[in-house]
Design an enzyme around this catalytic site. Structure first.
Site, PDB file in Angstrom:
ATOM      1  N   GLU A 117      32.410  40.393  49.111  1.00 56.71           N
ATOM      2  CA  GLU A 117      32.706  39.671  50.352  1.00 56.71           C
ATOM      3  C   GLU A 117      33.848  38.672  50.177  1.00 56.71           C
ATOM      4  O   GLU A 117      34.605  38.412  51.115  1.00 56.71           O
ATOM      5  CB  GLU A 117      31.461  38.967  50.880  1.00 56.71           C
ATOM      6  CG  GLU A 117      30.399  39.903  51.445  1.00 56.71           C
ATOM      7  CD  GLU A 117      29.474  40.485  50.383  1.00 56.71           C
ATOM      8  OE1 GLU A 117      29.710  40.251  49.169  1.00 56.71           O
ATOM      9  OE2 GLU A 117      28.515  41.189  50.758  1.00 56.71           O
ATOM     10  N   PHE A 151      13.671  36.713  53.698  1.00 59.36           N
ATOM     11  CA  PHE A 151      14.492  37.486  52.762  1.00 59.36           C
ATOM     12  C   PHE A 151      15.964  37.428  53.193  1.00 59.36           C
ATOM     13  O   PHE A 151      16.282  37.681  54.348  1.00 59.36           O
ATOM     14  CB  PHE A 151      14.002  38.933  52.726  1.00 59.36           C
ATOM     15  CG  PHE A 151      14.840  39.807  51.828  1.00 59.36           C
ATOM     16  CD1 PHE A 151      14.923  39.544  50.469  1.00 59.36           C
ATOM     17  CD2 PHE A 151      15.566  40.864  52.356  1.00 59.36           C
ATOM     18  CE1 PHE A 151      15.707  40.334  49.636  1.00 59.36           C
ATOM     19  CE2 PHE A 151      16.352  41.667  51.531  1.00 59.36           C
ATOM     20  CZ  PHE A 151      16.418  41.397  50.167  1.00 59.36           C
ATOM     21  N   GLN A 152      16.818  37.085  52.273  1.00 61.21           N
ATOM     22  CA  GLN A 152      18.261  36.969  52.497  1.00 61.21           C
ATOM     23  C   GLN A 152      18.613  35.972  53.602  1.00 61.21           C
ATOM     24  O   GLN A 152      19.551  36.169  54.360  1.00 61.21           O
ATOM     25  CB  GLN A 152      18.888  38.340  52.774  1.00 61.21           C
ATOM     26  CG  GLN A 152      18.764  39.245  51.557  1.00 61.21           C
ATOM     27  CD  GLN A 152      19.632  40.472  51.622  1.00 61.21           C
ATOM     28  OE1 GLN A 152      19.894  41.015  52.696  1.00 61.21           O
ATOM     29  NE2 GLN A 152      20.107  40.922  50.469  1.00 61.21           N
ATOM     30  N   LYS A 180      19.863  38.926  63.373  1.00 56.72           N
ATOM     31  CA  LYS A 180      19.773  40.382  63.446  1.00 56.72           C
ATOM     32  C   LYS A 180      19.249  40.881  64.799  1.00 56.72           C
ATOM     33  O   LYS A 180      19.765  41.846  65.346  1.00 56.72           O
ATOM     34  CB  LYS A 180      18.875  40.890  62.319  1.00 56.72           C
ATOM     35  CG  LYS A 180      18.658  42.374  62.409  1.00 56.72           C
ATOM     36  CD  LYS A 180      18.025  42.960  61.182  1.00 56.72           C
ATOM     37  CE  LYS A 180      17.551  44.359  61.523  1.00 56.72           C
ATOM     38  NZ  LYS A 180      18.134  45.411  60.773  1.00 56.72           N
ATOM     39  N   MET A 217      47.698  27.972  32.761  1.00 51.90           N
ATOM     40  CA  MET A 217      47.972  26.648  33.315  1.00 51.90           C
ATOM     41  C   MET A 217      47.036  25.592  32.724  1.00 51.90           C
ATOM     42  O   MET A 217      47.448  24.464  32.456  1.00 51.90           O
ATOM     43  CB  MET A 217      47.838  26.672  34.839  1.00 51.90           C
ATOM     44  CG  MET A 217      48.228  25.369  35.502  1.00 51.90           C
ATOM     45  SD  MET A 217      49.899  24.864  35.056  1.00 51.90           S
ATOM     46  CE  MET A 217      50.831  25.577  36.415  1.00 51.90           C
TER      47      MET A 217
HETATM   48  C1  LIG Z   1      38.243  30.104  40.922  1.00 56.58           C
HETATM   49  C2  LIG Z   1      38.979  29.204  39.999  1.00 56.58           C
HETATM   50  N1  LIG Z   1      38.415  28.831  38.825  1.00 56.58           N
HETATM   51  C3  LIG Z   1      39.078  28.009  37.987  1.00 56.58           C
HETATM   52  C4  LIG Z   1      40.315  27.537  38.299  1.00 56.58           C
HETATM   53  C5  LIG Z   1      41.057  26.605  37.357  1.00 56.58           C
HETATM   54  N2  LIG Z   1      42.304  27.233  36.899  1.00 56.58           N
HETATM   55  C6  LIG Z   1      43.497  26.933  37.434  1.00 56.58           C
HETATM   56  S1  LIG Z   1      44.741  27.806  36.771  1.00 56.58           S
HETATM   57  C7  LIG Z   1      43.712  28.585  35.715  1.00 56.58           C
HETATM   58  C8  LIG Z   1      44.246  29.585  34.733  1.00 56.58           C
HETATM   59  C9  LIG Z   1      44.584  30.869  35.353  1.00 56.58           C
HETATM   60  O1  LIG Z   1      44.812  31.804  34.345  1.00 56.58           O
HETATM   61  P1  LIG Z   1      45.663  33.093  34.620  1.00 56.58           P
HETATM   62  O2  LIG Z   1      45.200  33.762  35.826  1.00 56.58           O
HETATM   63  O3  LIG Z   1      45.729  33.906  33.387  1.00 56.58           O
HETATM   64  O4  LIG Z   1      47.076  32.488  34.992  1.00 56.58           O
HETATM   65  P2  LIG Z   1      48.204  31.812  34.074  1.00 56.58           P
HETATM   66  O5  LIG Z   1      48.115  30.345  34.301  1.00 56.58           O
HETATM   67  O6  LIG Z   1      47.933  32.195  32.659  1.00 56.58           O
HETATM   68  O7  LIG Z   1      49.467  32.388  34.608  1.00 56.58           O
HETATM   69  C10 LIG Z   1      42.410  28.138  35.885  1.00 56.58           C
HETATM   70  C11 LIG Z   1      41.260  28.567  35.076  1.00 56.58           C
HETATM   71  C12 LIG Z   1      40.856  27.943  39.546  1.00 56.58           C
HETATM   72  N3  LIG Z   1      42.039  27.509  39.970  1.00 56.58           N
HETATM   73  N4  LIG Z   1      40.179  28.780  40.354  1.00 56.58           N
END
Ligand SMILES: Cc1ncc(C[n+]2csc(CCOP(=O)(O)OP(=O)(O)O)c2C)c(N)n1
Ligand SMILES: [Mg+2]
Lengths: 165, 561
Positions: free
Chosen positions: B49, B111-112, B161, B475
């Site tokens: 979803e 449920f749900q 529903k 990042m």
């Molecule tokens: C759902 C979610 N969980 C955690 C984060 C924290 N976060 C921000 S950037 C990042 C790293 C992303 O890694 P990747 O997709 O490999 O991208 P890169 O920075 O290596 O290009 C994380 C964990 C986020 N932004 N969104």
């Protein structure tokens, strides 16, 4: 920036969840609610919510705008700084030992409160007034021994003009 | 005419001109799906979803229409929440239908059952639980109106529903009137006159555009104003594409990973025209020195955005397009003299910042992620619709792909939601079947909604995924390198699937480039294929995104390399 107490009068559509929407807006954005009261008005399907909060001016501006943005909110009025009447009611259950009964009744009389319930050991009194009056009476009653308090929170309306100009 | 709730819903959707729905079925929405199946509305079955909502979001951003979702109660609804929150932060118009347990069971921990209206109250523009069938068509009409008007946003409708199969005498809703909702479109003309005189007298003006320009379809008006008055333009992440990235007046993106010249221009300008922005902390850095020498004009449709983070000299509440068109008309009546000459000194200064401190990287023997984007830009002539995941990949996409048109850069800006880009690309591809849609991804993010590969392949959507594979949550690793003494706590992602084989397993094409000299040919092979393609680029593991403004620092204090 100085923080001040503000009384917000909020007219909303009487839809399910609207109170939770308003309360959630305060908690979600880190604003505090000191008191909140809500009930229907004379207009069908409209509810007036009165909230007192303490905040600085930029925060108050945000709060009122955010409230206004909420879809079910019809009108938001920050009454503070305008001419308005404000009342709150409290029910106070107070220890009424024989040696204190006269004093309690004297206070009730002076402040025009009402005794609404008399028990074996306690009186329940009803106090209505502006918030400072309530605080004054509660200050006097405290040494006697307050068992329980229920307060409505402030309600308020703006004053109407007294003459034509 | 007696109709069931499900039939009423389909009628209402047709009335709104809905031709596509993204969704996922379940017990509580069986009646709705049964009826949907009888219509000519196109249903895209996602694999999660969250994917469905992001896809509807991508569809909305690419097309300018309202994106529509349908999911079941309980887990279906909770899975949708992240997508809704992302759309809410970025003001994207969505209508999300959730199934609910039958009315007589509401509140029973059935449920749900979840209180999805309670859960999504803070992350929707508005939401409804429909408890009486006679309200349904009005609620749907209101929901679409609220979603697309004013500052747009997601609206959720929770339908128990039993309403789906109940019948009622149906009378179509023509008009709705919302006593308590009335967005201001027309700006105050007096304020605009003040803006004109500020523009006329400014020596060092800058325009700062945001997502509001895209949402209000006002990039032409903005471009006209900028060119006419020779005002350089920067934008927030959400505003990329609002002004042509190939125009000499373009400064590049502003903020934490903005260009040197954009951030310096803000630090030195005497007039800042902020249009359709909300001064997010990723843009402003330390707010009390943000544009400290400038008078700030702020045009936005949402009064809560004004004075929220930055005090402004001239607030203008209204629709960006109407306001900009007014400004253009007012300026046309003015005697401006030689604008180019007046602006020369300021533009020279900006050019000097650009040459002294350009965006650069050094492509040696390992593939640089920036190089991949550079090549992607070149090969697509800047015309692709780009979606992104979140992290370094997102910032490099924003820095190195230059957008000439609005609705071509689709990213989760406010929520910064990993897993957004790929499903959003699916939605964008559905909206624009003839355009090239590319998701610029990280190796971490792509794994958050990789299941949507099946969706893309099932519907023959030739979305391209470019993975900048650094084997890290890059990042976060960058912050650990710079601010946590290089302790790479839980950011190593070397344990990942083989993305080429993974693509093949889904029936898509998988390609990989490990050396710089392979980048161009892999891109060519992948981009011009008719299939869904994953291109896995093995890039420099510890490359950082620069410039960088540390959180909370003034934006003119940039770490440059
Ligand atoms: C759902 C979610 N969980 C955690 C984060 C924290 N976060 C921000 S950037 C990042 C790293 C992303 O890694 P990747 O997709 O490999 O991208 P890169 O920075 O290596 O290009 C994380 C964990 C986020 N932004 N969104
Ligand atoms: Mg990575």
């Amino acid at each position: 920036m100085i923080k001040e107490k503000h009384v917000l009068s909020i007219l909303v559509e009487n839809q399910p969840g609207v109170l939770s929407r308003i309360a959630g807006l305060f908690s979600g954005r880190g604003y505090n609610v000191e008191s909140i009261s809500a009930a229907e008005t004379n207009v069908p399907n409209e509810t007036r919510i009165t909230i007192t909060t303490t905040a600085d001016m930029p925060a108050i501006e945000q709060i009122t705008k955010q409230l206004h943005k909420s879809i079910n909110v019809i009108k938001v009025h920050d009454l503070t700084g305008t001419d308005f009447v404000q009342r709150e009611m409290a029910l106070v259950k107070i220890k009424a030992s024989p040696e204190h009964r006269a004093e309690i009744l004297r206070i009730v009389d002076i402040f025009r409160c009402k005794v609404v319930d008399v028990g074996l050991k306690h009186y329940t009194i009803e106090i209505t007034g502006a918030q400072d009056k309530l605080s004054a009476i509660l200050g006097l009653l405290k040494p006697i021994g307050i068992k329980e308090i229920a307060r409505t929170g402030a309600i308020a309306l703006s004053r109407e003009p007294k003459n034509n100009h | 005419m007696k109709l069931t709730g499900a039939q009423i819903m389909m009628k209402a959707l047709k009335d709104e001109g809905v031709d596509t729905i993204f969704g996922y079925p379940g017990g509580a929405v069986l009646d709705l799906y049964d009826e949907l199946d009888k219509t000519d509305i196109h249903h895209i079955l996602a694999r999660h979803e969250q994917g469905a909502v992001h896809a509807a979001d991508g569809y909305a951003r690419a097309s300018g229409k309202v994106g529509v979702c349908l999911v079941t109660s309980g887990p279906g609804a909770t899975n949708a929440v992240t997508g809704i929150a992302s759309a809410n932060m970025d003001s994207i118009p969505l209508v999300v239908f959730t199934g609910q347990v039958p009315t007589h069971l509401i509140g029973n921990d059935a449920f749900q059952e979840v209180d999805i209206v309670g859960i999504t109250r803070p992350c929707t523009k508005h939401n409804y639980l429909v408890t009486r069938l006679e309200d349904l068509s009005r609620v749907i009409k209101e929901a679409f109106y609220i979603a697309r008007s004013g500052r747009p946003g997601p609206v959720l409708i929770d339908i128990p529903k039993d309403l789906g199969s109940q019948t009622i005498d149906y009378t179509p809703i023509k008009d709705i009137k919302l006593k308590s909702y009335n967005p201001t479109y027309d700006p105050n003309i007096k304020q605009l006159h003040k803006v004109v005189s500020l523009i006329k007298n400014a020596k060092k003006p800058v325009i700062f555009g945001g997502g509001g320009i895209i949402l209000s379809n006002s990039s032409k008006s903005l471009t006209e104003l900028a060119r006419k008055m020779q005002i350089p333009v920067t934008a927030s992440l959400m505003g990329l594409g609002a002004f042509p990235g190939s125009d000499p007046l373009w400064l590049g993106m502003l903020g934490m990973h903005g260009t040197y010249r954009a951030n310096m221009s803000i630090g030195n300008c005497d007039l800042l025209l902020a249009v359709g922005v909300r001064f997010d902390d990723r843009v402003t850095g330390k707010t009390d020195v943000f544009a400290a020498q400038a008078k700030i004009v702020h045009i936005d449709i949402d009064p809560t955005s004004i004075h929220k983070n930055v005090p402004v000299a001239i607030p203008v509440v209204g629709d960006c397009k109407i306001a900009l068109d007014h400004l253009n008309r007012l300026i046309d009546k003015e005697d401006l003299g030689n604008v180019a000459e007046k602006r020369k000194k300021w533009l020279d200064q900006i050019q000097q910042w650009k040459t002294s401190t350009p965006m650069t990287y050094n492509q040696k023997d390992v593939i640089k992620p920036q190089y991949v984007i550079d090549k992607l830009y070149e090969l697509t002539k800047g015309k692709a619709i780009i979606t992104t995941e979140v992290g370094q990949n997102q910032m490099w996409a924003a820095q190195y792909y230059h957008f000439d048109q609005p609705r071509h850069f689709i990213t989760s800006g406010g929520l910064g939601c990993m897993g957004f880009g790929f499903p959003a690309a699916i939605g964008a591809q559905v909206a624009c079947p003839d355009e090239l849609v590319v998701d610029i991804a990280g190796d971490g993010s792509i794994q958050m909604n990789i299941q949507e590969m099946a969706t893309a392949v099932q519907y023959g959507l030739p979305v391209k995924i470019v993975i900048l594979n650094n084997g890290y949550l890059g990042m976060v690793r960058q912050w650990q390198e710079l601010f946590y003494k290089k302790r790479y706590a839980s950011t190593n992602m070397e344990h990942a699937p083989d993305f080429v084989k993974l693509a093949q397993a889904y029936g898509a094409v998988g390609l990989r480039a490990s050396r710089p000299d392979e980048v161009e040919s892999i891109l060519k092979q992948g981009l011009f294929s008719k299939d869904t393609v994953i291109m896995d680029f093995i890039v420099e593991r510890e490359e950082n995104v620069y410039p960088m403004v540390p959180a909370g620092a003034p934006i003119t204090k940039m770490l440059l390399v």
